[in-house]
Design an enzyme around this catalytic site. Structure first.
Site, PDB file in Angstrom:
ATOM      1  N   TYR A  90      13.783   6.894   7.622  1.00  0.00           N
ATOM      2  CA  TYR A  90      13.715   5.803   6.563  1.00  0.00           C
ATOM      3  C   TYR A  90      14.731   4.817   6.799  1.00  0.00           C
ATOM      4  O   TYR A  90      15.651   4.627   5.878  1.00  0.00           O
ATOM      5  CB  TYR A  90      13.420   6.162   5.206  1.00  0.00           C
ATOM      6  CG  TYR A  90      12.632   5.329   4.232  1.00  0.00           C
ATOM      7  CD1 TYR A  90      11.664   5.403   4.085  1.00  0.00           C
ATOM      8  CD2 TYR A  90      13.562   4.740   3.222  1.00  0.00           C
ATOM      9  CE1 TYR A  90      10.838   4.447   3.399  1.00  0.00           C
ATOM     10  CE2 TYR A  90      12.860   3.935   2.329  1.00  0.00           C
ATOM     11  CZ  TYR A  90      11.699   3.874   2.204  1.00  0.00           C
ATOM     12  OH  TYR A  90      11.045   2.980   1.336  1.00  0.00           O
ATOM     13  N   TYR A 130      11.265   5.485  -3.611  1.00  0.00           N
ATOM     14  CA  TYR A 130      11.144   6.554  -2.701  1.00  0.00           C
ATOM     15  C   TYR A 130      12.721   7.349  -2.777  1.00  0.00           C
ATOM     16  O   TYR A 130      13.562   6.546  -2.850  1.00  0.00           O
ATOM     17  CB  TYR A 130      10.714   6.091  -1.419  1.00  0.00           C
ATOM     18  CG  TYR A 130      10.626   7.197  -0.728  1.00  0.00           C
ATOM     19  CD1 TYR A 130       9.706   8.384  -0.782  1.00  0.00           C
ATOM     20  CD2 TYR A 130      11.115   7.494   0.880  1.00  0.00           C
ATOM     21  CE1 TYR A 130       9.571   9.330  -0.156  1.00  0.00           C
ATOM     22  CE2 TYR A 130      10.915   8.301   1.582  1.00  0.00           C
ATOM     23  CZ  TYR A 130      10.029   9.438   1.412  1.00  0.00           C
ATOM     24  OH  TYR A 130       9.850  10.659   2.218  1.00  0.00           O
ATOM     25  N   SER A 135      -0.399   5.471   3.538  1.00  0.00           N
ATOM     26  CA  SER A 135      -0.850   4.140   3.409  1.00  0.00           C
ATOM     27  C   SER A 135      -0.523   3.412   4.548  1.00  0.00           C
ATOM     28  O   SER A 135       0.125   3.782   5.538  1.00  0.00           O
ATOM     29  CB  SER A 135       0.046   3.439   2.538  1.00  0.00           C
ATOM     30  OG  SER A 135       1.317   3.395   2.653  1.00  0.00           O
ATOM     31  N   ARG A 136      -0.998   2.191   4.658  1.00  0.00           N
ATOM     32  CA  ARG A 136      -0.810   1.180   6.062  1.00  0.00           C
ATOM     33  C   ARG A 136       0.710   1.157   6.103  1.00  0.00           C
ATOM     34  O   ARG A 136       1.197   1.231   6.964  1.00  0.00           O
ATOM     35  CB  ARG A 136      -1.138  -0.011   5.611  1.00  0.00           C
ATOM     36  CG  ARG A 136      -1.478  -0.806   6.857  1.00  0.00           C
ATOM     37  CD  ARG A 136      -2.059  -2.206   6.490  1.00  0.00           C
ATOM     38  NE  ARG A 136      -1.755  -3.245   7.569  1.00  0.00           N
ATOM     39  CZ  ARG A 136      -2.601  -3.666   8.465  1.00  0.00           C
ATOM     40  NH1 ARG A 136      -3.861  -3.350   8.111  1.00  0.00           N
ATOM     41  NH2 ARG A 136      -2.434  -4.582   9.050  1.00  0.00           N
TER      42      ARG A 136
HETATM   43  P1  NAD Z   1       0.692  -0.576   1.053  1.00  0.00           P
HETATM   44  O1  NAD Z   1       0.594  -1.085   2.410  1.00  0.00           O
HETATM   45  O2  NAD Z   1      -0.557  -0.283   0.427  1.00  0.00           O
HETATM   46  O3  NAD Z   1       1.547  -1.617   0.200  1.00  0.00           O
HETATM   47  C1  NAD Z   1       2.409  -2.442   0.611  1.00  0.00           C
HETATM   48  C2  NAD Z   1       1.863  -3.859   0.369  1.00  0.00           C
HETATM   49  O4  NAD Z   1       3.276  -4.716   0.497  1.00  0.00           O
HETATM   50  C3  NAD Z   1       0.941  -4.330   1.412  1.00  0.00           C
HETATM   51  O5  NAD Z   1      -0.113  -4.872   0.745  1.00  0.00           O
HETATM   52  C4  NAD Z   1       1.764  -5.306   2.021  1.00  0.00           C
HETATM   53  O6  NAD Z   1       0.867  -6.485   2.426  1.00  0.00           O
HETATM   54  C5  NAD Z   1       2.634  -5.987   0.992  1.00  0.00           C
HETATM   55  N1  NAD Z   1       3.776  -6.922   1.244  1.00  0.00           N
HETATM   56  C6  NAD Z   1       4.726  -6.686   2.281  1.00  0.00           C
HETATM   57  N2  NAD Z   1       5.593  -7.664   2.203  1.00  0.00           N
HETATM   58  C7  NAD Z   1       5.171  -8.385   1.271  1.00  0.00           C
HETATM   59  C8  NAD Z   1       5.713  -9.771   0.776  1.00  0.00           C
HETATM   60  N3  NAD Z   1       6.731 -10.523   1.245  1.00  0.00           N
HETATM   61  N4  NAD Z   1       5.107 -10.476  -0.274  1.00  0.00           N
HETATM   62  C9  NAD Z   1       3.852  -9.705  -0.699  1.00  0.00           C
HETATM   63  N5  NAD Z   1       3.440  -8.461  -0.356  1.00  0.00           N
HETATM   64  C10 NAD Z   1       4.098  -8.118   0.708  1.00  0.00           C
HETATM   65  O7  NAD Z   1       1.708   0.917   1.010  1.00  0.00           O
HETATM   66  P2  NAD Z   1       2.174   1.702   0.026  1.00  0.00           P
HETATM   67  O8  NAD Z   1       3.027   3.000   0.734  1.00  0.00           O
HETATM   68  O9  NAD Z   1       1.133   1.920  -1.089  1.00  0.00           O
HETATM   69  O10 NAD Z   1       3.378   0.811  -0.628  1.00  0.00           O
HETATM   70  C11 NAD Z   1       3.360   0.348  -1.934  1.00  0.00           C
HETATM   71  C12 NAD Z   1       4.783   0.634  -2.702  1.00  0.00           C
HETATM   72  O11 NAD Z   1       4.689   2.219  -2.691  1.00  0.00           O
HETATM   73  C13 NAD Z   1       5.982   0.264  -1.960  1.00  0.00           C
HETATM   74  O12 NAD Z   1       7.085  -0.156  -2.559  1.00  0.00           O
HETATM   75  C14 NAD Z   1       6.522   1.571  -1.046  1.00  0.00           C
HETATM   76  O13 NAD Z   1       7.714   1.476  -0.791  1.00  0.00           O
HETATM   77  C15 NAD Z   1       6.012   2.527  -2.008  1.00  0.00           C
HETATM   78  N6  NAD Z   1       6.218   3.998  -1.762  1.00  0.00           N
HETATM   79  C16 NAD Z   1       5.385   4.523  -0.917  1.00  0.00           C
HETATM   80  C17 NAD Z   1       5.340   5.889  -0.443  1.00  0.00           C
HETATM   81  C18 NAD Z   1       4.637   6.442   0.484  1.00  0.00           C
HETATM   82  O14 NAD Z   1       4.754   7.287   1.075  1.00  0.00           O
HETATM   83  N7  NAD Z   1       3.392   5.619   1.051  1.00  0.00           N
HETATM   84  C19 NAD Z   1       6.209   6.516  -1.095  1.00  0.00           C
HETATM   85  C20 NAD Z   1       7.198   6.148  -2.056  1.00  0.00           C
HETATM   86  C21 NAD Z   1       6.969   4.869  -2.393  1.00  0.00           C
END
Ligand code: NAD
Length: 292
Positions: A188, A178, A228-229
């Protein structure tokens, strides 16, 4: 044979991990996922009961098949690292009898995949966690900061380290980052911005090391905001989505599938000369210097 992918960080059908799984499945890959232990039961139950059937639909009308769900906690590398109380708690969560062992550390997950499938071609890291994410960096504790780095950055180093030996040469890995790593995004917090900076820097070093060691490519996608969650837990995701819509060159909703499609491209032979890169999938927001 089609390619086989292991996608760490899928626990519902809302996040980037799910969208990446779908894009890879649509391209013919076999899908294995790693699901965080506390979320495992509900995810598997929901899958089994058909709760995700609508969102499992692929462009050709078939349903994405997740061939196996592995429990995973990416903050632990091997069973010796798991504290006793955590072990007990997670055994209760997974209805597992407590026998002083686990099967959800990174090392064990890689061993299980090796035993059951032999090898993989694609490794996806789509997980992050920062217990103090809602706190400004100046108010973040040392343990909160280190926890963010452990779950969000080292987790990728560890996954690649343990899966590399079972990755077929020519394979590829991808993670999600991000823009808060390089520009200040107030809100953040908790060291999550630091964790993403580490992840992006590690992408370059690991691209070199995994490239030389196993002919494996390593890239990261800097994704725009998605509700997302995990993002909802941060607390200002709706504001970020609105900000992006108003200010980005492309004034449209950012779909998780657009990130999924980019991931599918980056791990495919179409991207065979791309490694060590941070690729923006954000409707172009990162290029703006002035909000308009
Ligand atoms: P998401 O909730 O779908 O995914 C995050 C996942 O991480 C969840 O399934 C959670 O259970 C898992 N998790 C947390 N701790 C963990 C651990 N110790 N071991 C294994 N799994 C673990 O949310 P998302 O936003 O799709 O996140 C996915 C990636 O995308 C992350 O790296 C997030 O930082 C990145 N991201 C998200 C956004 C956004 O706006 N949603 C923007 C840029 C980057």
């Amino acid at each position: 044979r089609g390619k086989r992918a292991f996608i760490a960080g899928v626990a519902d059908d809302n996040g980037y991990g799910w969208a990446i799984a779908k894009a890879l499945a649509a391209a013919g890959a076999e899908i294995l996922v790693g699901t965080w232990v506390p979320a495992l039961n509900i995810f598997e139950t929901s899958l089994r009961r058909g709760k995700f059937d609508e969102s499992r639909k692929l462009p050709d009308g078939s349903l994405m098949e997740i061939v196996k769900v592995y429990p995973l906690d990416a903050v632990y590398d091997s069973p010796e690292d798991v504290p006793e109380d955590v072990m007990l708690y997670l055994c209760v969560k997974t209805n597992k009898r407590y026998a002083g062992s686990s099967n959800w550390t990174v090392k064990e997950a890689a061993e299980l995949v090796k035993k059951e499938y032999g090898s993989i071609d694609i490794l996806v890291h789509s997980l992050a966690n920062g217990p103090e994410v809602t706190k400004p960096l100046l108010e973040t504790s040392r343990s909160g900061y280190l926890a963010a780095i452990s779950a969000s950055s080292y987790s990728f180093v560890s996954l690649l380290k343990h899966f590399l030996p079972i990755m077929n040469p020519g394979g590829a890995s991808i993670s999600l980052t991000y823009i808060a790593s390089e520009r200040t995004i107030p809100g953040y917090g908790g060291g999550m911005s630091s964790a993403k900076a580490a992840l992006e820097s590690d992408t370059k070093v690991l691209a070199f090391e995994a490239g030389r060691k196993g002919k494996i490519r390593v890239n990261t996608i800097s994704a725009g905001p998605l509700g997302s969650r995990a993002a909802k837990a941060i607390g200002f995701i709706e504001k970020m989505i609105e900000y992006s819509y108003v200010n980005a060159p492309l004034q449209k909703e950012l779909l998780a599938d657009e990130v999924g499609n980019t991931a599918a491209f980056l791990v495919s032979p179409l991207a065979s000369a791309i490694t060590g890169s941070t690729v923006y999938v954000d409707n172009g927001l990162n290029t703006m210097g002035l909000a308009v």
